[in-house]
Design an enzyme around this catalytic site. Structure first.
Site: not given
Length: 209
Positions: A73-75, A176
């Site tokens: 996720e993200c990072g 994502t």
């Protein structure tokens, strides 16, 4: 990578998972993992240290190529990318995805998201609607075409990665910008647990041959 909903970890435990924590700055990938969950955060602030841990980067890429389930996720998405541009310097990262990541001074995506699963992927069924949130300053400057890499989520609300799409996939890897919460997206827990069981069985079978 320190942003995780506590409930996500709790629900993984309730589903039978043993959680093993380790440091992306100092450690290698723990042995005998059945799946890897890389949460959000601000990896750009530790880019020089992440870059130096070549052993972990190599281990994660090798695991991805061998089919280990990896949810990021993200990072985590940033970390799985090829390069990061931060304050005028470029940092080589894992390279599962052929992407160059940039970081803005203001948020690129900020708020609730609604995703529709549009293409086959390891974790979710086509047509499922997922609700989460995104909060990221980073964005993908360049994403090269490469075989077997694709986007799976159609953004019905939110920014995502590009062209109203989110969810980069490669083999059993999904990365994502949207953060999902286990209480509203139980499919997420089921997806990770089911894939982990399959991957574990494959590893056990290979060792016994």
């Amino acid at each position: 990578f320190q942003f995780y909903y506590p409930e996500n970890i709790d629900y993984l435990k309730k589903a039978g998972a043993e959680i093993i924590e380790f440091s992306s700055l100092k450690n290698d990938l723990p042995i005998s993992l059945d799946a890897l969950y890389i949460g959000g955060g601000f990896p750009e602030t530790h880019a020089h240290l992440l870059t130096r841990n070549e052993k972990l980067k190599s281990s994660i890429k090798k695991a991805a190529l061998e089919g280990m389930p990896i949810y990021a996720e993200c990072g985590g998405l940033m970390y799985l990318s090829e390069r990061l541009l931060w304050k005028g310097k470029e940092y080589p990262l894992i390279g599962v995805f052929p992407a160059l990541i940039g970081v803005n001074k203001k948020p690129v995506g900020h708020g609730y998201t609604i995703l529709e699963v549009e293409t086959p992927n390891p974790f979710f069924k086509i047509g499922q609607i997922l609700r989460g949130h995104e909060f990221h300053y980073s964005h993908i400057i360049e994403l090269k075409d490469r075989e077997n890499i694709y986007l799976t989520f159609k953004m019905k609300k939110g920014e995502g990665i590009k062209n109203s799409m989110d969810g980069l996939c490669f083999k059993n890897v999904l990365a994502t910008y949207t953060h999902l919460h286990a209480l509203s997206s139980k499919e997420w827990v089921e997806g990770i647990i089911n894939l982990a069981k399959v991957y574990k069985n494959i590893r056990v079978s290979e060792k016994s041959m």
